[in-house]
Motif scaffolding. Structure first.
Motif, PDB file in Angstrom:
ATOM      1  N   SER A   1      21.970  63.014  58.777  1.00 19.37           N
ATOM      2  CA  SER A   1      23.112  62.268  59.304  1.00 19.37           C
ATOM      3  C   SER A   1      23.913  61.588  58.203  1.00 19.37           C
ATOM      4  O   SER A   1      25.132  61.431  58.325  1.00 19.37           O
ATOM      5  CB  SER A   1      22.632  61.227  60.318  1.00 19.37           C
ATOM      6  OG  SER A   1      21.733  60.315  59.711  1.00 19.37           O
ATOM      7  N   THR A   2      23.251  61.203  57.108  1.00 18.73           N
ATOM      8  CA  THR A   2      23.929  60.459  56.044  1.00 18.73           C
ATOM      9  C   THR A   2      24.428  61.365  54.930  1.00 18.73           C
ATOM     10  O   THR A   2      25.587  61.277  54.519  1.00 18.73           O
ATOM     11  CB  THR A   2      22.978  59.400  55.454  1.00 18.73           C
ATOM     12  OG1 THR A   2      22.463  58.586  56.503  1.00 18.73           O
ATOM     13  CG2 THR A   2      23.706  58.525  54.444  1.00 18.73           C
ATOM     14  N   ASP A   3      23.562  62.238  54.438  1.00 18.03           N
ATOM     15  CA  ASP A   3      23.884  63.027  53.247  1.00 18.03           C
ATOM     16  C   ASP A   3      24.514  64.379  53.563  1.00 18.03           C
ATOM     17  O   ASP A   3      25.208  64.937  52.708  1.00 18.03           O
ATOM     18  CB  ASP A   3      22.617  63.256  52.413  1.00 18.03           C
ATOM     19  CG  ASP A   3      21.929  61.946  52.054  1.00 18.03           C
ATOM     20  OD1 ASP A   3      22.644  60.957  51.822  1.00 18.03           O
ATOM     21  OD2 ASP A   3      20.682  61.912  52.020  1.00 18.03           O
ATOM     22  N   VAL A   4      24.259  64.922  54.754  1.00 15.89           N
ATOM     23  CA  VAL A   4      24.756  66.260  55.082  1.00 15.89           C
ATOM     24  C   VAL A   4      25.919  66.185  56.073  1.00 15.89           C
ATOM     25  O   VAL A   4      27.038  66.589  55.768  1.00 15.89           O
ATOM     26  CB  VAL A   4      23.619  67.144  55.646  1.00 15.89           C
ATOM     27  CG1 VAL A   4      24.151  68.530  56.007  1.00 15.89           C
ATOM     28  CG2 VAL A   4      22.486  67.262  54.636  1.00 15.89           C
TER      29      VAL A   4
ATOM     30  N   LEU B   1      14.394  59.993  52.181  1.00 15.23           N
ATOM     31  CA  LEU B   1      14.531  61.419  51.891  1.00 15.23           C
ATOM     32  C   LEU B   1      15.936  61.708  51.367  1.00 15.23           C
ATOM     33  O   LEU B   1      16.931  61.335  51.997  1.00 15.23           O
ATOM     34  CB  LEU B   1      14.263  62.227  53.163  1.00 15.23           C
ATOM     35  CG  LEU B   1      14.317  63.745  53.035  1.00 15.23           C
ATOM     36  CD1 LEU B   1      13.207  64.248  52.131  1.00 15.23           C
ATOM     37  CD2 LEU B   1      14.214  64.395  54.411  1.00 15.23           C
ATOM     38  N   ARG B   2      16.008  62.370  50.214  1.00 10.46           N
ATOM     39  CA  ARG B   2      17.292  62.722  49.611  1.00 10.46           C
ATOM     40  C   ARG B   2      17.563  64.217  49.648  1.00 10.46           C
ATOM     41  O   ARG B   2      18.725  64.633  49.574  1.00 10.46           O
ATOM     42  CB  ARG B   2      17.332  62.248  48.154  1.00 10.46           C
ATOM     43  CG  ARG B   2      17.172  60.749  47.988  1.00 10.46           C
ATOM     44  CD  ARG B   2      18.365  59.995  48.530  1.00 10.46           C
ATOM     45  NE  ARG B   2      18.204  58.550  48.387  1.00 10.46           N
ATOM     46  CZ  ARG B   2      19.102  57.654  48.788  1.00 10.46           C
ATOM     47  NH1 ARG B   2      20.229  58.063  49.351  1.00 10.46           N
ATOM     48  NH2 ARG B   2      18.869  56.365  48.640  1.00 10.46           N
ATOM     49  N   GLU B   3      16.521  65.020  49.753  1.00 13.00           N
ATOM     50  CA  GLU B   3      16.668  66.468  49.813  1.00 13.00           C
ATOM     51  C   GLU B   3      15.440  67.055  50.488  1.00 13.00           C
ATOM     52  O   GLU B   3      14.334  66.527  50.355  1.00 13.00           O
ATOM     53  CB  GLU B   3      16.846  67.062  48.414  1.00 13.00           C
ATOM     54  CG  GLU B   3      15.768  66.650  47.433  1.00 13.00           C
ATOM     55  CD  GLU B   3      16.044  67.130  46.025  1.00 13.00           C
ATOM     56  OE1 GLU B   3      17.078  67.801  45.827  1.00 13.00           O
ATOM     57  OE2 GLU B   3      15.233  66.844  45.130  1.00 13.00           O
ATOM     58  N   ILE B   4      15.662  68.139  51.231  1.00 15.10           N
ATOM     59  CA  ILE B   4      14.555  68.777  51.936  1.00 15.10           C
ATOM     60  C   ILE B   4      13.635  69.484  50.954  1.00 15.10           C
ATOM     61  O   ILE B   4      12.415  69.344  50.999  1.00 15.10           O
ATOM     62  CB  ILE B   4      15.086  69.765  52.984  1.00 15.10           C
ATOM     63  CG1 ILE B   4      15.991  69.033  53.990  1.00 15.10           C
ATOM     64  CG2 ILE B   4      13.932  70.444  53.712  1.00 15.10           C
ATOM     65  CD1 ILE B   4      15.289  68.011  54.835  1.00 15.10           C
ATOM     66  N   TRP B   5      14.234  70.247  50.050  1.00 13.93           N
ATOM     67  CA  TRP B   5      13.474  70.976  49.037  1.00 13.93           C
ATOM     68  C   TRP B   5      14.084  70.666  47.682  1.00 13.93           C
ATOM     69  O   TRP B   5      15.306  70.620  47.548  1.00 13.93           O
ATOM     70  CB  TRP B   5      13.514  72.476  49.311  1.00 13.93           C
ATOM     71  CG  TRP B   5      12.514  73.259  48.515  1.00 13.93           C
ATOM     72  CD1 TRP B   5      12.747  73.978  47.387  1.00 13.93           C
ATOM     73  CD2 TRP B   5      11.117  73.375  48.778  1.00 13.93           C
ATOM     74  NE1 TRP B   5      11.592  74.544  46.920  1.00 13.93           N
ATOM     75  CE2 TRP B   5      10.572  74.190  47.757  1.00 13.93           C
ATOM     76  CE3 TRP B   5      10.270  72.873  49.763  1.00 13.93           C
ATOM     77  CZ2 TRP B   5       9.217  74.513  47.703  1.00 13.93           C
ATOM     78  CZ3 TRP B   5       8.935  73.192  49.713  1.00 13.93           C
ATOM     79  CH2 TRP B   5       8.420  74.003  48.696  1.00 13.93           C
ATOM     80  N   PRO B   6      13.284  70.422  46.662  1.00  6.60           N
ATOM     81  CA  PRO B   6      13.837  70.018  45.362  1.00  6.60           C
ATOM     82  C   PRO B   6      14.841  71.020  44.818  1.00  6.60           C
ATOM     83  O   PRO B   6      14.589  72.232  44.773  1.00  6.60           O
ATOM     84  CB  PRO B   6      12.591  69.930  44.463  1.00  6.60           C
ATOM     85  CG  PRO B   6      11.456  69.706  45.407  1.00  6.60           C
ATOM     86  CD  PRO B   6      11.811  70.439  46.660  1.00  6.60           C
ATOM     87  N   ASP B   7      16.006  70.480  44.433  1.00  9.92           N
ATOM     88  CA  ASP B   7      17.058  71.254  43.763  1.00  9.92           C
ATOM     89  C   ASP B   7      17.615  72.379  44.627  1.00  9.92           C
ATOM     90  O   ASP B   7      18.172  73.346  44.105  1.00  9.92           O
ATOM     91  CB  ASP B   7      16.545  71.843  42.441  1.00  9.92           C
ATOM     92  CG  ASP B   7      16.066  70.763  41.486  1.00  9.92           C
ATOM     93  OD1 ASP B   7      16.649  69.661  41.525  1.00  9.92           O
ATOM     94  OD2 ASP B   7      15.108  71.016  40.733  1.00  9.92           O
ATOM     95  N   GLU B   8      17.481  72.256  45.943  1.00  6.78           N
ATOM     96  CA  GLU B   8      18.043  73.272  46.832  1.00  6.78           C
ATOM     97  C   GLU B   8      18.721  72.594  48.013  1.00  6.78           C
ATOM     98  O   GLU B   8      18.198  71.620  48.558  1.00  6.78           O
ATOM     99  CB  GLU B   8      16.956  74.228  47.350  1.00  6.78           C
ATOM    100  CG  GLU B   8      16.389  75.159  46.299  1.00  6.78           C
ATOM    101  CD  GLU B   8      15.462  76.201  46.907  1.00  6.78           C
ATOM    102  OE1 GLU B   8      15.509  76.365  48.145  1.00  6.78           O
ATOM    103  OE2 GLU B   8      14.704  76.831  46.155  1.00  6.78           O
TER     104      GLU B   8
END
Length: 329
Positions: free
Chosen positions: A68-71, A17-24
């Motif tokens: 934990s990684t991206d945020v 997972l790279r983002e919860i919602w696309p482009d947001e």
């Protein structure tokens, strides 16, 4: 939503997972306590795994890894997410994905850098070459197939990088070692051959066999197949329990030295240890010790030593009961 992410829980094994919602950026302006959020997600995922629900834990673990990684950029929680995901994939019957996650976990490929994103001290130095890709594991083949030999050999020979152990702490590193032992143990518990596969009968060569020379010792039989993996699991458990004992002794000595200085220093030392996820607290050490005992019991059961397996389980229960009494006091 299901448009951007896998709709089924089983499909989250190879998903990052790279983002919860696309482009947001969902958590850009969120007001939350990072440690409380990550600790809660880790506790929920661990509870799901303890109750035998790995498929339900996989989507949550992907969110946990992303946050934990991206945020939040927490190295300890990012590493814990990888360890828990490898355990979930093992329990969910996806060894090919679990092997890949274990290799990536030990290499530290997907850990966050520091929060300030500072460059290296020596900016002119050339970056190190990328590591070689780990050998793949083919789940549709038996574990002792020739195509899986390289993956099993590399998985059994993995060692803890010192730089990684220093960054994540002893309890998390021991948890990773036990997850690797659990994965190896689960591989030998699978069917030895694919369903419907025919095995060719062994044809003995004609002629008389040469008798062994007098006085010569019998040739040492090297372990093959599942026995070689079981021996690797046993060595891994022995090393983990030795490291666990050393860590417990070091912590006891540290608290004793703090006790000589005064009660205030002891409380401060306990507060610091408890605040860090990777710190060797009594609870984390007991949890790792009980998990190691349960894996050793499974190893004994796999070898047919049922009485020894029961004895090991009793030791784990006694250790857990003693820890509970200490906490109650």
């Amino acid at each position: 939503g299901t448009i951007a992410h896998p709709p089924r829980s089983a499909d989250h094994g190879a998903y990052r997972l790279r983002e919860i919602w696309p482009d947001e950026q969902v958590f850009m302006d969120a007001d939350f306590e990072e440690s409380s959020l990550l600790n809660t997600m880790q506790a929920i995922a661990s509870t799901l795994l303890e109750h035998g629900m790995p498929l339900k834990a996989l989507p949550l673990l992907n969110v946990y890894k992303h946050l934990s990684t991206d945020v939040c950029r927490s190295i300890a929680h990012s590493f814990a997410a990888d360890v828990l995901k490898s355990e979930a994939l093992t329990l969910a019957g996806q060894p090919h994905h679990a092997v890949g996650v274990v290799f990536a976990t030990y290499a530290g490929d997907d850990l966050p850098s520091d929060r300030l994103q500072l460059p290296l001290a020596d900016a002119s130095a050339e970056p190190p070459p990328p590591p070689e890709a780990p050998p793949p594991f083919y789940a549709h083949l038996p574990f002792d197939a020739e195509a899986n030999a390289a993956a099993l050999s590399a998985l059994s020979a993995l060692s803890v990088p010192p730089r990684l152990s220093a960054r994540v702490g002893t309890p998390l590193m021991l948890r990773a070692e036990l997850c690797r032992a659990q994965l190896l143990l689960s591989l030998v518990q699978r069917a030895p051959s694919p369903l419907g596969a025919a095995t060719e009968p062994k044809v003995e060569a004609k002629g008389k066999k040469e008798p062994p020379k007098k006085g010569a010792p019998p040739p040492a039989a090297e372990p093959e197949g599942d026995e070689a993996i079981l021996e690797a699991v046993e060595k891994l458990l022995d090393a983990s329990e030795e490291q666990l004992q050393r860590t417990d002794e070091e912590r006891a000595l540290k608290l004793q030295n703090a006790d000589d200085k005064g009660a205030d220093d002891v409380d401060a030392a306990d507060a610091v240890d408890t605040a860090a996820l990777s710190a060797p607290t009594p609870e984390s050490l007991v949890a790792v010790a009980c998990r190691a005992k349960l894996l050793r019991a499974a190893l004994c059961r796999r070898r047919g030593m049922l009485s020894l397996s029961v004895a090991v389980i009793r030791e784990a229960m006694a250790a857990a009961a003693a820890a509970t009494l200490r906490e109650a006091r």
